[in-house]
Design an enzyme around this catalytic site. Structure first.
Site, PDB file in Angstrom:
ATOM      1  N   GLY A 176       0.834  -1.212   0.000  1.00 59.29           N
ATOM      2  CA  GLY A 176       0.000   0.000   0.000  1.00 59.29           C
ATOM      3  C   GLY A 176       0.861   1.251   0.000  1.00 59.29           C
ATOM      4  O   GLY A 176       0.557   2.231   0.680  1.00 59.29           O
ATOM      5  N   THR A 200       2.663   4.176  -2.768  1.00 62.39           N
ATOM      6  CA  THR A 200       2.031   4.921  -3.864  1.00 62.39           C
ATOM      7  C   THR A 200       1.681   3.987  -5.008  1.00 62.39           C
ATOM      8  O   THR A 200       0.610   4.092  -5.611  1.00 62.39           O
ATOM      9  CB  THR A 200       2.963   6.042  -4.362  1.00 62.39           C
ATOM     10  OG1 THR A 200       3.491   6.723  -3.232  1.00 62.39           O
ATOM     11  CG2 THR A 200       2.230   7.020  -5.232  1.00 62.39           C
ATOM     12  N   ALA A 201       2.593   3.027  -5.301  1.00 59.68           N
ATOM     13  CA  ALA A 201       2.336   2.118  -6.427  1.00 59.68           C
ATOM     14  C   ALA A 201       1.091   1.274  -6.162  1.00 59.68           C
ATOM     15  O   ALA A 201       0.226   1.127  -7.037  1.00 59.68           O
ATOM     16  CB  ALA A 201       3.551   1.225  -6.660  1.00 59.68           C
ATOM     17  N   GLU A 217       8.137  12.463  -4.713  1.00 56.48           N
ATOM     18  CA  GLU A 217       7.250  13.627  -4.639  1.00 56.48           C
ATOM     19  C   GLU A 217       7.253  14.469  -5.909  1.00 56.48           C
ATOM     20  O   GLU A 217       6.556  15.451  -6.004  1.00 56.48           O
ATOM     21  CB  GLU A 217       7.657  14.472  -3.419  1.00 56.48           C
ATOM     22  CG  GLU A 217       7.689  13.607  -2.157  1.00 56.48           C
ATOM     23  CD  GLU A 217       7.565  14.357  -0.855  1.00 56.48           C
ATOM     24  OE1 GLU A 217       8.248  15.389  -0.726  1.00 56.48           O
ATOM     25  OE2 GLU A 217       6.798  13.910   0.015  1.00 56.48           O
ATOM     26  N   LYS A 256       4.485  21.740 -11.581  1.00 58.71           N
ATOM     27  CA  LYS A 256       5.891  21.584 -11.974  1.00 58.71           C
ATOM     28  C   LYS A 256       6.012  21.857 -13.472  1.00 58.71           C
ATOM     29  O   LYS A 256       5.349  21.198 -14.278  1.00 58.71           O
ATOM     30  CB  LYS A 256       6.314  20.140 -11.654  1.00 58.71           C
ATOM     31  CG  LYS A 256       7.686  19.758 -12.177  1.00 58.71           C
ATOM     32  CD  LYS A 256       8.059  18.338 -11.722  1.00 58.71           C
ATOM     33  CE  LYS A 256       9.331  17.848 -12.360  1.00 58.71           C
ATOM     34  NZ  LYS A 256       9.654  16.461 -11.980  1.00 58.71           N
ATOM     35  N   VAL A 277       2.451  -9.984   5.549  1.00 57.92           N
ATOM     36  CA  VAL A 277       2.532 -11.279   4.860  1.00 57.92           C
ATOM     37  C   VAL A 277       3.794 -11.975   5.352  1.00 57.92           C
ATOM     38  O   VAL A 277       4.904 -11.456   5.212  1.00 57.92           O
ATOM     39  CB  VAL A 277       2.571 -11.087   3.320  1.00 57.92           C
ATOM     40  CG1 VAL A 277       2.878 -12.398   2.617  1.00 57.92           C
ATOM     41  CG2 VAL A 277       1.264 -10.497   2.828  1.00 57.92           C
ATOM     42  N   THR A 283      11.018   9.617 -12.814  1.00 57.25           N
ATOM     43  CA  THR A 283      10.300   8.757 -13.756  1.00 57.25           C
ATOM     44  C   THR A 283       9.599   7.570 -13.107  1.00 57.25           C
ATOM     45  O   THR A 283       8.873   6.843 -13.773  1.00 57.25           O
ATOM     46  CB  THR A 283      11.284   8.193 -14.806  1.00 57.25           C
ATOM     47  OG1 THR A 283      12.425   7.688 -14.114  1.00 57.25           O
ATOM     48  CG2 THR A 283      11.692   9.236 -15.799  1.00 57.25           C
TER      49      THR A 283
HETATM   50  C1  LIG Z   1      15.448   8.451  -2.756  1.00 61.11           C
HETATM   51  C2  LIG Z   1      14.259   8.250  -3.633  1.00 61.11           C
HETATM   52  C3  LIG Z   1      13.651   9.342  -4.243  1.00 61.11           C
HETATM   53  C4  LIG Z   1      12.569   9.160  -5.098  1.00 61.11           C
HETATM   54  N1  LIG Z   1      12.010  10.237  -5.738  1.00 61.11           N
HETATM   55  C5  LIG Z   1      11.051  10.039  -6.653  1.00 61.11           C
HETATM   56  C6  LIG Z   1      10.469  11.112  -7.367  1.00 61.11           C
HETATM   57  O1  LIG Z   1      10.778  12.279  -7.162  1.00 61.11           O
HETATM   58  N2  LIG Z   1       9.524  10.828  -8.284  1.00 61.11           N
HETATM   59  C7  LIG Z   1       9.107   9.552  -8.533  1.00 61.11           C
HETATM   60  O2  LIG Z   1       8.283   9.346  -9.428  1.00 61.11           O
HETATM   61  N3  LIG Z   1       9.585   8.532  -7.826  1.00 61.11           N
HETATM   62  C8  LIG Z   1      10.542   8.724  -6.906  1.00 61.11           C
HETATM   63  N4  LIG Z   1      11.019   7.675  -6.197  1.00 61.11           N
HETATM   64  C9  LIG Z   1      10.379   6.367  -6.348  1.00 61.11           C
HETATM   65  C10 LIG Z   1       9.069   6.357  -5.543  1.00 61.11           C
HETATM   66  O3  LIG Z   1       9.343   6.642  -4.192  1.00 61.11           O
HETATM   67  C11 LIG Z   1       8.365   5.019  -5.658  1.00 61.11           C
HETATM   68  O4  LIG Z   1       8.240   4.657  -7.001  1.00 61.11           O
HETATM   69  C12 LIG Z   1       6.973   5.106  -5.079  1.00 61.11           C
HETATM   70  O5  LIG Z   1       6.987   5.608  -3.781  1.00 61.11           O
HETATM   71  C13 LIG Z   1       6.294   3.755  -5.094  1.00 61.11           C
HETATM   72  O6  LIG Z   1       6.857   2.918  -4.111  1.00 61.11           O
HETATM   73  P1  LIG Z   1       6.196   1.515  -3.907  1.00 61.11           P
HETATM   74  O7  LIG Z   1       4.764   1.713  -3.618  1.00 61.11           O
HETATM   75  O8  LIG Z   1       6.567   0.642  -5.035  1.00 61.11           O
HETATM   76  O9  LIG Z   1       6.974   0.956  -2.624  1.00 61.11           O
HETATM   77  P2  LIG Z   1       6.807   1.297  -0.987  1.00 61.11           P
HETATM   78  O10 LIG Z   1       6.409   2.704  -0.816  1.00 61.11           O
HETATM   79  O11 LIG Z   1       8.049   0.812  -0.418  1.00 61.11           O
HETATM   80  O12 LIG Z   1       5.593   0.392  -0.598  1.00 61.11           O
HETATM   81  C14 LIG Z   1       5.743  -0.974  -0.332  1.00 61.11           C
HETATM   82  C15 LIG Z   1       4.497  -1.491   0.354  1.00 61.11           C
HETATM   83  O13 LIG Z   1       4.621  -2.881   0.547  1.00 61.11           O
HETATM   84  C16 LIG Z   1       4.228  -3.208   1.870  1.00 61.11           C
HETATM   85  N5  LIG Z   1       4.895  -4.436   2.273  1.00 61.11           N
HETATM   86  C17 LIG Z   1       6.184  -4.791   2.069  1.00 61.11           C
HETATM   87  N6  LIG Z   1       6.405  -6.015   2.620  1.00 61.11           N
HETATM   88  C18 LIG Z   1       5.226  -6.414   3.150  1.00 61.11           C
HETATM   89  C19 LIG Z   1       4.808  -7.577   3.854  1.00 61.11           C
HETATM   90  N7  LIG Z   1       5.643  -8.573   4.146  1.00 61.11           N
HETATM   91  N8  LIG Z   1       3.543  -7.649   4.253  1.00 61.11           N
HETATM   92  C20 LIG Z   1       2.660  -6.640   4.003  1.00 61.11           C
HETATM   93  N9  LIG Z   1       2.996  -5.532   3.348  1.00 61.11           N
HETATM   94  C21 LIG Z   1       4.264  -5.434   2.927  1.00 61.11           C
HETATM   95  C22 LIG Z   1       4.652  -1.992   2.683  1.00 61.11           C
HETATM   96  O14 LIG Z   1       3.956  -1.932   3.913  1.00 61.11           O
HETATM   97  C23 LIG Z   1       4.263  -0.870   1.735  1.00 61.11           C
HETATM   98  O15 LIG Z   1       2.896  -0.596   1.904  1.00 61.11           O
HETATM   99  C24 LIG Z   1      12.069   7.846  -5.320  1.00 61.11           C
HETATM  100  C25 LIG Z   1      12.646   6.759  -4.667  1.00 61.11           C
HETATM  101  C26 LIG Z   1      13.742   6.941  -3.846  1.00 61.11           C
HETATM  102  C27 LIG Z   1      14.352   5.749  -3.169  1.00 61.11           C
END
Ligand SMILES: Cc1cc2nc3c(=O)[nH]c(=O)nc-3n(C[C@H](O)[C@H](O)[C@H](O)COP(=O)(O)OP(=O)(O)OC[C@H]3O[C@@H](n4cnc5c(N)ncnc54)[C@H](O)[C@@H]3O)c2cc1C
Length: 498
Positions: free
Chosen positions: A10, A12-13, A47, A76, A183, A344
């Site tokens: 849960g 952003t993705a 962000e 932006k 999980v 991106t």
């Molecule tokens: C330094 C940095 C800067 C960034 N800046 C940008 C930017 O400016 N623009 C941009 O587009 N993107 C940026 N990104 C990328 C962006 O942050 C991610 O693409 C975005 O936040 C999506 O992350 P996610 O949802 O894939 O992962 P996460 O936010 O890590 O979410 C993972 C989810 O999985 C859940 N989870 C994991 N393991 C378990 C488990 N065992 N059981 C239950 N739940 C679990 C967690 O609770 C969480 O809800 C940046 C990334 C980094 C590292």
């Protein structure tokens, strides 16, 4: 028949996927459930975005007036790159989102950079050509005061946590379900597919299709299904980041991201209504976390002892070899990450979600169909990586080992080698981009802006005077046009109503 879809994660993705899927399949008997763990939390960054986000939110039926104030969002116009080059006159350039005001000028800019590469003393700095750069310089929004036939391409900055919460409310409103649970184990069935997820309380969750949005853990794809991962670490050296927030200026709010090259990486500055988000992305082989934090504090003018909330992160750059395997598809950091330089990642999330929904609607879950999807996604990752990599390849800094190492790291792909070779021999880069069919990732103009912006050009004093027919643009007139056009736009605060 796919009736039950479970999204693991849960962040952003996960919520972008859940909202769009729940909306697309509402009333069609398909159940979308998000499982995440508040104890684990999210990555908490991400962000800045690209114009693709405008389209994604429009597809979701979300009005700017609804979501922007809920997420402290700002507009932006593009990104300013500072100190990536040591070439005199090229200390900074703006990578614009293009507008209708720039359509004619794009071709002239590309023509000028080509003349210059062929030894003609014409202006080739992108900042003299594009209108959105002026909007950013004056802290204007991309919204005009008056009704106009031309429009500007733009994107947003937003608070990542608030954005996730907003999307969650939307997803739940469209009928998605949510479970806060960890999980513990992923169980495979006899066909080697994901069979079920075993939760911490002992409950077993079964689904027909699983979406891995578990972030860098990539719990389903990398850990359970053992999908091979192609690292980008040989090419891109940054693997860590440190972040902290600073107060927003009293005056108008900037309408651009600023990316400033520092000693062992680069720092972002992202304006939100409530604060600036700042972060320093660096290579841990060249700098310790303590050094990086100290450098970021120095860059922002914050004393080493001043009390601020600082967050240190590790990041892994690369991509899955396949994004859709058996009954599981990966979206977000679980599928890979290039690095945040051109913001991106969420662009890619949005695209992956919409592409997958499109594929799902065709209901052709054959290996051939998955292979087409996987090839397309892998190419997009690799070509975006090339564009990011070119920022490092083309840097002319020599003040630290980091910048020298970043310039030489790994070998370039054939595609990138051809781009660089075409530029250096004074060839037609627009044609090269078209022949390679890579303009859908970054347009020819973006490639020109990057290379011309950091001054990969013959020195002007060594070039010959242009002949009259080579004076393709009157830049004094262009300056007046830019100023007149910019005057039609609202201030950023006026546009945001803050
Ligand atoms: C330094 C940095 C800067 C960034 N800046 C940008 C930017 O400016 N623009 C941009 O587009 N993107 C940026 N990104 C990328 C962006 O942050 C991610 O693409 C975005 O936040 C999506 O992350 P996610 O949802 O894939 O992962 P996460 O936010 O890590 O979410 C993972 C989810 O999985 C859940 N989870 C994991 N393991 C378990 C488990 N065992 N059981 C239950 N739940 C679990 C967690 O609770 C969480 O809800 C940046 C990334 C980094 C590292």
């Amino acid at each position: 028949m796919i009736k039950r879809i479970v999204i693991l994660g849960g962040g952003t993705a996960g919520w972008m996927a859940a909202a769009q899927m729940a909306k697309s399949w509402a009333g069609k008997g398909i159940e979308v459930t998000v499982i995440d763990s508040s104890a684990i939390g999210t990555v908490g960054v991400g962000e800045g975005s690209t114009p693709n986000m405008v389209q994604f939110l429009a597809e979701l039926g979300v009005a700017e007036s609804d979501w922007m104030s809920a997420c402290n969002a700002t507009y932006k116009n593009g990104i300013t790159f500072r100190n990536w080059s040591s070439v005199p006159g090229y200390a900074s350039y703006f990578h614009p989102f293009y507008s209708d005001f720039d359509t004619e000028v794009e071709a002239r800019f590309c023509c000028n950079t080509r003349l210059r590469r062929n030894g003609v003393a014409v202006e080739a700095h992108p900042d003299r050509f594009f209108m959105t750069g002026e909007l950013a310089r004056r802290r204007l929004s991309p919204k005009a005061r008056v009704a106009m036939t031309q429009s500007t391409n733009y994107s947003y900055h937003f608070d990542a946590t608030l954005f996730g919460q907003f999307l969650k409310r939307k997803a739940l409103g469209f009928g998605a379900r949510h479970m806060d649970a960890r999980v513990e184990q992923v169980l495979l069935n006899a066909r080697g597919e994901i069979g079920s997820l075993l939760l911490a309380g002992g409950e077993q969750i079964i689904a027909d299709l699983f979406v891995d949005c578990s972030g860098f853990r990539s719990l389903l794809m990398r850990q359970a299904l053992k999908v091979p991962y192609q690292s980008f670490a040989d090419h891109l050296l940054n693997d860590a980041a440190v972040t902290l927030a600073t107060p927003m200026d009293r005056g108008d709010i900037p309408s651009e991201t600023v990316s400033t090259a520092l000693k062992h990486g680069w720092a972002w500055r992202i304006p939100l209504v409530s604060r600036f988000g700042n972060g320093y992305v660096y290579s841990s082989a060249h700098s310790s976390a303590e050094q990086a934090e100290e450098e970021l504090r120095g860059h922002l003018g914050i004393g080493v002892d001043a009390e601020v909330k600082v967050n240190h992160l590790k990041m892994e750059l690369g991509r899955l070899q396949q994004n859709w395997v058996k009954n599981c598809v990966a979206i977000g950091l679980a599928q890979g990450f290039v690095e945040p330089l051109e913001a991106t990642a969420l662009h890619f999330v949005g695209k992956s979600v919409l592409d997958f929904i499109d594929a799902f609607e065709q209901a052709d879950f054959t290996d051939r169909f998955r292979a087409i999807y996987n090839d397309r996604t892998a190419s997009a990752f690799d070509r975006i990586r090339d564009y990011i990599l070119l920022h490092y390849r083309s840097n002319s800094r020599s003040d630290s080992d980091y910048w020298r190492d970043a310039r030489d790291a790994g070998s370039s792909s054939d595609s990138l080698r051809r781009i660089i070779a075409c530029w250096m021999r004074g060839g037609d880069l627009e044609q090269e981009v078209a022949e390679q069919d890579i303009g859908k990732y970054y347009s020819a103009t973006s490639w020109h802006c990057l290379l011309a912006g950091v001054g990969v050009l013959p020195e002007r004093t060594r070039c010959r005077t242009p002949r009259p027919e080579e004076q393709v643009i009157d830049l004094a007139l262009r300056r007046r046009q830019i100023e007149q056009s910019a005057a039609l736009f609202k201030t950023h605060r006026e546009s945001l109503g803050v």
